[in-house]
Every structure is written in structure tokens, then in C-alpha cells.
Design an enzyme around this catalytic site. Structure first.
Site, short mmCIF file in Angstrom:
data_model
loop_
_atom_site.label_atom_id
_atom_site.label_comp_id
_atom_site.label_asym_id
_atom_site.label_seq_id
_atom_site.Cartn_x
_atom_site.Cartn_y
_atom_site.Cartn_z
N GLU A 208 0.82 -1.21 0.00
CA GLU A 208 0.00 0.00 0.00
C GLU A 208 0.85 1.26 0.00
O GLU A 208 0.36 2.34 0.34
CB GLU A 208 -0.93 0.00 1.21
CG GLU A 208 -1.89 -1.18 1.19
CD GLU A 208 -2.96 -1.09 2.24
OE1 GLU A 208 -4.14 -1.03 1.86
OE2 GLU A 208 -2.64 -1.07 3.44
N LYS A 340 -15.74 -1.63 3.24
CA LYS A 340 -15.04 -2.00 2.01
C LYS A 340 -16.07 -2.57 1.03
O LYS A 340 -16.59 -3.68 1.25
CB LYS A 340 -14.00 -3.09 2.30
CG LYS A 340 -12.79 -2.61 3.11
CD LYS A 340 -11.96 -3.83 3.53
CE LYS A 340 -10.57 -3.48 3.99
NZ LYS A 340 -9.91 -4.65 4.64
C1 2PG Z 1 -7.07 -3.86 5.67
C2 2PG Z 1 -6.81 -3.77 4.17
C3 2PG Z 1 -6.36 -2.41 3.74
P1 2PG Z 1 -6.41 -5.88 2.70
O1 2PG Z 1 -6.78 -4.87 6.30
O2 2PG Z 1 -7.65 -2.95 6.24
O3 2PG Z 1 -5.26 -1.96 4.47
O4 2PG Z 1 -5.92 -4.76 3.75
O5 2PG Z 1 -6.99 -5.16 1.55
O6 2PG Z 1 -5.20 -6.69 2.36
O7 2PG Z 1 -7.45 -6.69 3.43
MG MG Z 2 -7.81 -4.09 8.19
#
Ligand code: 2PG
Ligand code: MG
Length: 422
Positions: A208, A340
């Protein structure tokens, strides 16, 4: 305005892995494309990300990670149901729900459903002559979110240079979004310089865009970032506070929290004490996934003793799922949720989760994934949905700056206020 075509195709994300794009064409010859992101530290309760593992083509060229089946689901199952219809997000999401009624989107794949849903939101906004942010907040000031930005990366995003996934900062003393971002850039630059001074000439730039500087203990990593905040002349806890993503599901093994770099292992009860002390000793204002995705008791136990100012944020715990959020509200497991869209699979259902969270007095943080694209719709959703916080990773990498730059564009071109969630 009518939908004339829906066309999906495979593109690449920021890790160079395949992901889904969907394009919706309208009767005025405009085309509205959306690309979906992909996580690495994915929660077990997320909606299904459909990949082609097992097919010869996928195994040969993409290590099993291609998304041709998800693309085909759009082109052969969703597209015929949408072409000829008036463009509207709710019609599109309803059609998708009819074809695949599961909340896990196991019939079509959440990467397929979200791509079409997002393209639909963009297309409907266009049909109304609105930006995507304005589509969700048609009148009044747009609310620019407070950025929660990654400085140090560890865990699954940085080859476990740190036991936890992220040390982030929240510049809650800044008066505008652009001022907030300028502080972060300065802190990250100083962290890179001081990382080198520590003898770490080559630090890893993580998935990231954060710095993968190795630290044995979480406290040490926190103190390092605090020194960078101070080094720039800002006051930790007043101008800028720390936020941690512990991502503890990743190191919860055989019923124990195993901190491999620190060479320590904790029972759930011991880890509640560990986290309690950590937030006491450091200027931490937000802590994400301190406990594993199904360790509900630890969440509840910690929430009952956590300082009231602390944002206790569920990511893998809630996976942007209505039913898991409702359980968390009922059990008082947390006071904030990470939102998300690809954990859920539809724009309208994701918005419903966010609104339920706000209704229960929860804070919300709209979040990117570790695998992203140059698409910037997340910035518009966070703003239009009045989420008040956004997490995009660091300030490096075009897939990250696409979101920051879109927020700067909204700040420059629209009537906006800057959220003050803390
Ligand atoms: C999280 C995300 C973003 P990932 O854990 O919050 O940082 O990571 O997309 O790998 O789940
Ligand atoms: Mg997370």
C-alpha cells in the site's frame, strides 16, 4: 437514459494480479467503467471473490488468480438482464440480487457484482449530470473525509517486517483536507529518512505504499512514528494521532495471538491486557482488528474497558456485512466499522451497512484494499456518503494517489466541508 451495452473484461491491479472491470454504455454513447480492488488479509466472512484456480489457463498464466469466470458471469448472465433498461443503481442492484440472491454473492462472484454495481452508479450519476459524490449528496456541502494514512507497513503487506499490518496516522488537528494531506506527506518523508538513519538503507515499499521498516515490537514502531510527527513540529495526540491496524486474524493461531517478531504468544485474555496497555502508552486514537474475526468475546471484553475516546474499528470482524454489524451493535463489540465495498459486493447494500452503522452511533471508515487500481470511485463514495474517514494506504503509488487527488479535486471544485470525526 437507456443502457445499450454491458461489457466486462480482465485488467490488472496494483500487485499485478487480474481483477474485474465492467463498462456500462448508455444511449448517449457515453461509457462508464469501474474496476474492483482485491485484499490480501481477507476476512473469512467476506463476500466471494471469484477466481479461476484449477483451470489450465489460469494456472499457466496467472497462478490461478485470473477472473475469467467472473467476467463471463457479467457478460452472459448480468448483461442480458440490463441491456435496454433505464439506467438506475437500484434497478441494477435489484437485477443482480434476482440472479444471485446470496449475500455472499457466491453465484456470480462479488468481484463481478461490484464491478457492475459501481459502473451503474457512475452511469446513473452521468445521466443526471452529477459527479459520483454529488449523486449521493445532491445538495449542500460535500463532506470531505479525514484521511487515515499508512506510514509503516507490516504483516501480510510487507513480508511481516512488523507483527501488525499498519501504523497509520490521523491528522485530526488539520483545518482542511489539503492541509491534512500535506502533514502526512511530511511525516512519511521524515519516516523514510529516519529509517535510513537507523541503518536501514533499503526499506521495503509495501503493497500500500507504506514503509516496511523492521521493528521487533509494536511499541517501538509506534514511538518511531511519534518521533516523526514531533520531528515535523506537530503535537502527537493533539495535531496528529496514531491509528493501528493490528489485523490480528493473521496471527491468531491455535487459539493464541502469536507475535512472531516479538517472540511472544498470548491467550485471548492476555491479549486484551496487551492491547489495553498499548493504547494507554501511545497516542493511539483508533485501533482496527485488535482481536481475531471470530473472537467476539475479546472484542466485547476490551470494549468494556477501552478509553471512551478510542475508535474501536472492525474490519475482518464485520466484513461490511449487515448481519455481522448487527451482532456487533447488539453485543457492543466495537464503535466503528471499516466499509469495504468489495467485502459486500453491491453499492446499495454497502451504503445500507454504512447507514445502519451511523444510525447506531458508529463511526465509519471507507477503505481501499491492498490490491487497488487507478480508479478513484472510493473518494466519491466516502465523500458522498458522509463517511467522515477514508483509508487508502500511503501517499505513494498511483493507485493510492488517484484517491487522494480526486479528494483534492473535489475540495478545489465543489462546495465542501472537512469532516472532524475526533
Ligand atoms: C485492511 C486492508 C487495507 P487488505 O486490512 O484494512 O489496508 O488490507 O486489503 O489486504 O485486506
Ligand atoms: Mg484491516
Amino acid at each position: 437514459m437507456k443502457i445499450t451495452r454491458v461489457q466486462a473484461f480482465q485488467v490488472l491491479d496494483s500487485r499485478g494480479r487480474p481483477t474485474v472491470a465492467a463498462a456500462i454504455s448508455l444511449a448517449d454513447a457515453s461509457v462508464h467503467t469501474a474496476r474492483v480492488p482485491s485484499g490480501a488479509s481477507t476476512g473469512a466472512h467476506e463476500a466471494l471473490e471469484l477466481r479461476d484456480a484449477g483451470t489450465a489457463l489460469a494456472e499457466k498464466f496467472y497462478g490461478g488468480k485470473s477472473v475469467f469466470a467472473a467476467v463471463a458471469n457479467i457478460n452472459t448472465k448480468i448483461a442480458p438482464a440490463l441491456v435496454g433498461k433505464e439506467v438506475a443503481l437500484h434497478t441494477i442492484d435489484n437485477q443482480i440480487r434476482e440472479i444471485d440472491p446470496s449475500t455472499s454473492r457466491k453465484g456470480l462472484g462479488a468481484n463481478a457484482t461490484l464491478a457492475v454495481s459501481l459502473a451503474g452508479a457512475k452511469a446513473e450519476a452521468h445521466s443526471k449530470n452529477q459527479s459520483l459524490a454529488r449523486f449521493f449528496t445532491p445538495t449542500g456541502n460535500l463532506l470531505l473525509p479525514m484521511p487515515m494514512v499508512n506510514i509503516l507497513s507490516g504483516g501480510a503487506h510487507a513480508n511481516r517486517t512488523l507483527d501488525i499490518q499498519d501504523v497509520l496516522v490521523l491528522p485530526h488537528g488539520a483545518k482542511s483536507f489539503s492541509e491534512a494531506l500535506s502533514w502526512i506527506v511530511a511525516i512519511r518523508e521524515l519516516a523514510a529518512v529516519r529509517g535510513k538513519e537507523r541503518g536501514l538503507v533499503t526499506h521495503l515499499v509495501a503493497d500500500e505504499g507504506g514503509l516496511g521498516i523492521p521493528f521487533d515490537s509494536i511499541e517501538e514502531a509506534c514511538s518511531f512514528v511519534v518521533s516523526c510527527i514531533e520531528g515535523f513540529g506537530l503535537k502527537p495526540g493533539v495535531d496528529v494521532s496514531l491509528a493501528l491496524d493490528i489485523a490480528s486474524t493473521q496471527f491468531f493461531e491455535n487459539g493464541q495471538y502469536q507475535l512472531h517478531n516479538a517472540k511472544q504468544s498470548y491467550t485471548s485474555a492476555e491479549f486484551v491486557d496487551f492491547i489495553t496497555n498499548l493504547v494507554k502508552n501511545q497516542p493511539i486514537i483508533s485501533i482496527e482488528d485488535p482481536f481475531a474475526e471470530d473472537d467476539w468475546d475479546s472484542w466485547k471484553n476490551f470494549a468494556s474497558v477501552a478509553p471512551p475516546h478510542l475508535q474501536l474499528l472492525g474490519d475482518d470482524l464485520f466484513t461490511t456485512s449487515q448481519s455481522r454489524l448487527e451482532r456487533g451493535i447488539a453485543e457492543k463489540s466495537a464503535n466503528a466499522i471499516l466499509i469495504k465495498p468489495n467485502q459486500n459486493g453491491l453499492v446499495s447494500d454497502t451504503l445500507r451497512v454504512l447507514e445502519s452503522a451511523h444510525g447506531a452511533g458508529f463511526k465509519t471508515v471507507v477503505s481501499a484494499r491492498s490490491g487497488e487500481t487507478e480508479d478513484s470511485w472510493l473518494a466519491d463514495l466516502a465523500t458522498g456518503w458522509k463517511a467522515q474517514q477514508i483509508k487508502v494506504g500511503s501517499t505513494h503509488g498511483s493507485e493510492r494517489t488517484a484517491k487522494w487527488n480526486r479528494l483534492l479535486e473535489l475540495e478545489a471544485t465543489e462546495e465542501t466541508s472537512f469532516a472532524q470525526p475526533f
